[in-house]
Design a protein around this motif. Structure first.
Motif, PDB file in Angstrom:
ATOM      1  N   PHE A  92      -3.697   9.040 -11.954  1.00 58.48           N
ATOM      2  CA  PHE A  92      -2.616   8.954 -12.775  1.00 58.48           C
ATOM      3  C   PHE A  92      -3.556   8.368 -13.973  1.00 58.48           C
ATOM      4  N   TYR A  93      -2.994   8.732 -15.152  1.00 57.88           N
ATOM      5  CA  TYR A  93      -3.430   7.844 -16.350  1.00 57.88           C
ATOM      6  C   TYR A  93      -2.628   6.736 -16.826  1.00 57.88           C
ATOM      7  N   PHE A  94      -3.222   5.686 -17.093  1.00 52.22           N
ATOM      8  CA  PHE A  94      -2.469   4.382 -17.784  1.00 52.22           C
ATOM      9  C   PHE A  94      -3.393   3.948 -18.975  1.00 52.22           C
ATOM     10  N   CYS A  95      -2.653   3.923 -20.102  1.00 49.92           N
ATOM     11  CA  CYS A  95      -3.371   3.821 -21.376  1.00 49.92           C
ATOM     12  C   CYS A  95      -4.595   4.446 -21.474  1.00 49.92           C
ATOM     13  N   SER A  96      -4.601   5.796 -21.341  1.00 50.29           N
ATOM     14  CA  SER A  96      -5.536   6.664 -21.594  1.00 50.29           C
ATOM     15  C   SER A  96      -6.745   6.488 -20.855  1.00 50.29           C
ATOM     16  N   LYS A  97      -6.742   5.799 -19.534  1.00 53.00           N
ATOM     17  CA  LYS A  97      -7.740   5.691 -18.672  1.00 53.00           C
ATOM     18  C   LYS A  97      -7.432   6.282 -17.396  1.00 53.00           C
ATOM     19  N   LEU A  98      -8.142   6.872 -16.523  1.00 47.88           N
ATOM     20  CA  LEU A  98      -7.864   7.874 -15.311  1.00 47.88           C
ATOM     21  C   LEU A  98      -8.082   6.734 -14.114  1.00 47.88           C
ATOM     22  N   TYR A  99      -7.060   6.393 -13.198  1.00 49.02           N
ATOM     23  CA  TYR A  99      -7.237   5.811 -12.192  1.00 49.02           C
ATOM     24  C   TYR A  99      -6.955   6.833 -11.021  1.00 49.02           C
ATOM     25  N   LYS A 100      -7.768   6.263  -9.710  1.00 48.66           N
ATOM     26  CA  LYS A 100      -7.566   7.053  -8.544  1.00 48.66           C
ATOM     27  C   LYS A 100      -6.507   6.453  -7.618  1.00 48.66           C
ATOM     28  N   ILE A 101      -5.515   7.091  -6.940  1.00 49.68           N
ATOM     29  CA  ILE A 101      -4.538   6.670  -6.226  1.00 49.68           C
ATOM     30  C   ILE A 101      -5.175   6.257  -4.784  1.00 49.68           C
ATOM     31  N   PRO A 102      -4.577   5.066  -4.415  1.00 48.71           N
ATOM     32  CA  PRO A 102      -5.103   4.833  -2.789  1.00 48.71           C
ATOM     33  C   PRO A 102      -4.223   5.798  -1.924  1.00 48.71           C
ATOM     34  N   ARG A 103      -4.694   6.505  -1.041  1.00 48.53           N
ATOM     35  CA  ARG A 103      -3.792   7.369  -0.081  1.00 48.53           C
ATOM     36  C   ARG A 103      -4.107   7.341   1.344  1.00 48.53           C
ATOM     37  N   ASP A 104      -4.813   5.787   1.720  1.00 43.82           N
ATOM     38  CA  ASP A 104      -4.863   5.864   3.338  1.00 43.82           C
ATOM     39  C   ASP A 104      -3.404   5.452   4.001  1.00 43.82           C
ATOM     40  N   CYS A 105      -2.797   6.868   4.458  1.00 44.05           N
ATOM     41  CA  CYS A 105      -1.553   6.706   4.860  1.00 44.05           C
ATOM     42  C   CYS A 105      -1.514   6.822   6.145  1.00 44.05           C
ATOM     43  N   GLU A 106      -2.536   7.002   7.065  1.00 48.16           N
ATOM     44  CA  GLU A 106      -2.493   7.268   8.377  1.00 48.16           C
ATOM     45  C   GLU A 106      -2.635   5.812   9.236  1.00 48.16           C
TER      46      GLU A 106
END
Length: 190
Positions: A45-59
Protein backbone atom coordinates in the motif's frame (compact mmCIF):
# COMPACT_ATOMS: atom_id res chain seq x y z
CA UNK A 1 -34.31 -4.71 -57.24
CA UNK A 2 -33.80 -0.99 -57.91
CA UNK A 3 -35.95 -0.26 -54.88
CA UNK A 4 -33.87 -2.53 -52.65
CA UNK A 5 -30.63 -0.86 -53.78
CA UNK A 6 -32.17 2.59 -53.34
CA UNK A 7 -33.50 1.62 -49.89
CA UNK A 8 -30.04 0.26 -48.95
CA UNK A 9 -28.31 3.47 -50.07
CA UNK A 10 -30.79 5.66 -48.19
CA UNK A 11 -30.41 3.62 -44.99
CA UNK A 12 -26.60 3.73 -45.27
CA UNK A 13 -26.72 7.48 -45.81
CA UNK A 14 -28.94 7.94 -42.75
CA UNK A 15 -26.69 5.68 -40.67
CA UNK A 16 -23.55 7.57 -41.74
CA UNK A 17 -25.24 10.89 -40.95
CA UNK A 18 -26.24 9.64 -37.49
CA UNK A 19 -22.71 8.43 -36.80
CA UNK A 20 -21.21 11.78 -37.80
CA UNK A 21 -23.62 13.65 -35.55
CA UNK A 22 -22.95 11.44 -32.55
CA UNK A 23 -19.14 11.55 -32.91
CA UNK A 24 -19.22 15.34 -33.16
CA UNK A 25 -21.17 15.48 -29.90
CA UNK A 26 -18.59 13.45 -27.96
CA UNK A 27 -16.19 15.35 -25.70
CA UNK A 28 -12.54 15.33 -26.68
CA UNK A 29 -11.54 13.57 -23.44
CA UNK A 30 -13.40 10.55 -22.09
CA UNK A 31 -15.88 11.30 -19.32
CA UNK A 32 -16.25 8.76 -16.55
CA UNK A 33 -19.11 8.77 -14.16
CA UNK A 34 -17.00 7.02 -11.50
CA UNK A 35 -17.06 9.15 -8.36
CA UNK A 36 -15.82 6.58 -5.85
CA UNK A 37 -13.10 3.99 -6.21
CA UNK A 38 -12.42 1.27 -3.63
CA UNK A 39 -9.00 -0.36 -3.46
CA UNK A 40 -8.06 -3.53 -1.58
CA UNK A 41 -4.65 -5.17 -1.26
CA UNK A 42 -2.86 -7.91 0.63
CA UNK A 43 0.59 -7.16 -0.85
CA UNK A 44 1.46 -3.48 -0.50
CA UNK A 45 0.00 0.00 0.00
CA UNK A 46 1.03 3.63 -0.40
CA UNK A 47 1.12 6.06 2.49
CA UNK A 48 2.17 9.64 1.71
CA UNK A 49 3.77 8.60 -1.59
CA UNK A 50 5.85 5.80 -0.08
CA UNK A 51 5.24 2.10 -0.75
CA UNK A 52 4.98 -0.28 2.23
CA UNK A 53 4.80 -4.08 2.30
CA UNK A 54 1.80 -5.58 4.07
CA UNK A 55 2.58 -8.28 6.68
CA UNK A 56 0.73 -11.46 5.65
CA UNK A 57 1.76 -14.21 8.08
CA UNK A 58 -1.76 -15.58 8.52
CA UNK A 59 -1.06 -19.26 9.19
CA UNK A 60 0.36 -19.23 12.74
CA UNK A 61 -1.25 -18.67 16.12
CA UNK A 62 0.02 -15.07 16.23
CA UNK A 63 -2.37 -13.21 13.94
CA UNK A 64 -0.68 -9.84 14.58
CA UNK A 65 1.24 -10.21 11.31
CA UNK A 66 -1.84 -10.96 9.24
CA UNK A 67 -2.90 -7.60 7.81
CA UNK A 68 -4.77 -6.17 4.84
CA UNK A 69 -5.26 -2.76 3.26
CA UNK A 70 -8.30 -0.99 1.91
CA UNK A 71 -8.47 2.46 0.40
CA UNK A 72 -11.12 4.78 -0.92
CA UNK A 73 -10.83 7.56 -3.48
CA UNK A 74 -13.58 10.15 -3.87
CA UNK A 75 -12.87 11.65 -7.25
CA UNK A 76 -15.37 14.52 -6.98
CA UNK A 77 -13.72 15.93 -3.85
CA UNK A 78 -10.26 14.71 -4.91
CA UNK A 79 -9.86 13.17 -1.46
CA UNK A 80 -8.67 9.75 -0.47
CA UNK A 81 -8.34 7.64 2.62
CA UNK A 82 -6.82 4.33 3.56
CA UNK A 83 -6.75 1.76 6.32
CA UNK A 84 -4.27 -0.93 7.20
CA UNK A 85 -5.82 -3.39 9.62
CA UNK A 86 -4.28 -6.38 11.37
CA UNK A 87 -6.18 -9.27 12.86
CA UNK A 88 -4.91 -8.60 16.37
CA UNK A 89 -7.09 -5.49 16.63
CA UNK A 90 -4.58 -2.81 15.57
CA UNK A 91 -5.24 -0.60 12.58
CA UNK A 92 -4.04 2.63 11.03
CA UNK A 93 -6.57 4.86 9.30
CA UNK A 94 -5.63 7.99 7.34
CA UNK A 95 -7.30 10.68 5.30
CA UNK A 96 -5.60 13.15 2.96
CA UNK A 97 -6.67 16.80 2.88
CA UNK A 98 -6.09 19.72 0.51
CA UNK A 99 -3.86 21.49 3.03
CA UNK A 100 -2.42 21.18 6.51
CA UNK A 101 -5.00 23.52 8.05
CA UNK A 102 -7.82 21.14 7.06
CA UNK A 103 -5.91 18.16 8.52
CA UNK A 104 -5.26 20.10 11.73
CA UNK A 105 -8.91 21.13 11.97
CA UNK A 106 -9.96 17.50 11.62
CA UNK A 107 -7.64 16.54 14.48
CA UNK A 108 -8.92 19.33 16.74
CA UNK A 109 -12.60 18.63 16.03
CA UNK A 110 -12.42 14.84 16.37
CA UNK A 111 -12.14 14.44 20.17
CA UNK A 112 -15.01 16.78 21.15
CA UNK A 113 -17.30 14.92 18.75
CA UNK A 114 -16.66 11.41 20.06
CA UNK A 115 -16.37 12.45 23.73
CA UNK A 116 -20.14 13.03 23.81
CA UNK A 117 -20.74 9.43 22.72
CA UNK A 118 -18.58 7.77 25.38
CA UNK A 119 -19.15 6.68 28.97
CA UNK A 120 -15.53 7.55 29.85
CA UNK A 121 -13.07 9.60 27.83
CA UNK A 122 -9.53 10.90 28.33
CA UNK A 123 -7.14 12.69 25.99
CA UNK A 124 -3.56 13.85 26.43
CA UNK A 125 -1.05 15.40 24.06
CA UNK A 126 1.98 13.22 23.29
CA UNK A 127 5.13 13.43 21.21
CA UNK A 128 4.82 11.55 17.94
CA UNK A 129 6.97 11.19 14.85
CA UNK A 130 4.98 10.75 11.65
CA UNK A 131 7.28 9.43 8.90
CA UNK A 132 10.23 11.01 10.72
CA UNK A 133 8.59 14.41 11.33
CA UNK A 134 7.58 15.61 14.80
CA UNK A 135 3.90 16.50 14.86
CA UNK A 136 0.97 17.26 17.15
CA UNK A 137 -0.68 14.08 18.43
CA UNK A 138 -3.23 13.05 21.02
CA UNK A 139 -3.56 9.76 22.87
CA UNK A 140 -7.22 8.94 23.48
CA UNK A 141 -8.61 6.26 25.80
CA UNK A 142 -12.34 5.69 26.06
CA UNK A 143 -15.09 3.37 27.22
CA UNK A 144 -18.17 3.11 25.02
CA UNK A 145 -21.71 3.21 26.42
CA UNK A 146 -21.72 -0.59 25.99
CA UNK A 147 -18.58 -0.92 28.14
CA UNK A 148 -15.97 -1.61 25.41
CA UNK A 149 -12.50 -0.08 25.80
CA UNK A 150 -10.88 1.72 22.89
CA UNK A 151 -7.45 3.22 22.42
CA UNK A 152 -6.32 5.67 19.73
CA UNK A 153 -3.52 7.97 18.79
CA UNK A 154 -4.56 10.76 16.44
CA UNK A 155 -2.17 13.09 14.61
CA UNK A 156 -1.78 15.27 11.53
CA UNK A 157 1.07 16.51 9.40
CA UNK A 158 2.32 17.17 5.89
CA UNK A 159 4.48 14.36 4.55
CA UNK A 160 5.96 14.41 1.03
CA UNK A 161 3.65 17.29 0.17
CA UNK A 162 0.51 15.47 1.35
CA UNK A 163 -1.50 16.80 4.30
CA UNK A 164 -2.78 13.86 6.30
CA UNK A 165 -4.79 13.08 9.43
CA UNK A 166 -4.10 9.66 11.00
CA UNK A 167 -5.68 7.46 13.64
CA UNK A 168 -3.77 4.52 15.10
CA UNK A 169 -6.42 2.37 16.81
CA UNK A 170 -6.10 -0.67 19.01
CA UNK A 171 -8.06 -2.96 21.27
CA UNK A 172 -5.10 -2.78 23.71
CA UNK A 173 -3.67 0.33 25.34
CA UNK A 174 -1.02 1.98 23.18
CA UNK A 175 1.95 2.64 25.47
CA UNK A 176 4.86 2.65 23.01
CA UNK A 177 5.41 2.18 19.29
CA UNK A 178 7.69 -0.74 20.22
CA UNK A 179 4.51 -2.71 21.00
CA UNK A 180 2.94 -2.35 17.53
CA UNK A 181 3.70 -4.17 14.27
CA UNK A 182 6.84 -3.10 12.42
CA UNK A 183 4.84 -1.82 9.44
CA UNK A 184 3.12 0.70 11.76
CA UNK A 185 6.49 1.58 13.37
CA UNK A 186 7.74 2.64 9.93
CA UNK A 187 5.03 5.31 9.89
CA UNK A 188 4.54 6.34 13.55
CA UNK A 189 6.86 6.41 16.55
CA UNK A 190 5.77 7.53 20.02
Amino acid sequence: MKYLILLFLISQSALLSAQQTSTNDLPEEPVYDTTNIDIKSINSFYFCSKLYKIPRDCEGKDQSKCCSFSGHLRTEEKMSSGQLGCYNGTSLFWMYFKNEEEAKSNLENYAPQIKKQMKKFSQKEIKLSLCGQETTAYKINYVTMEGHNGYQINAYGTINGQSVFIQLMSTKELKSSNEIQSVFQQIVKF
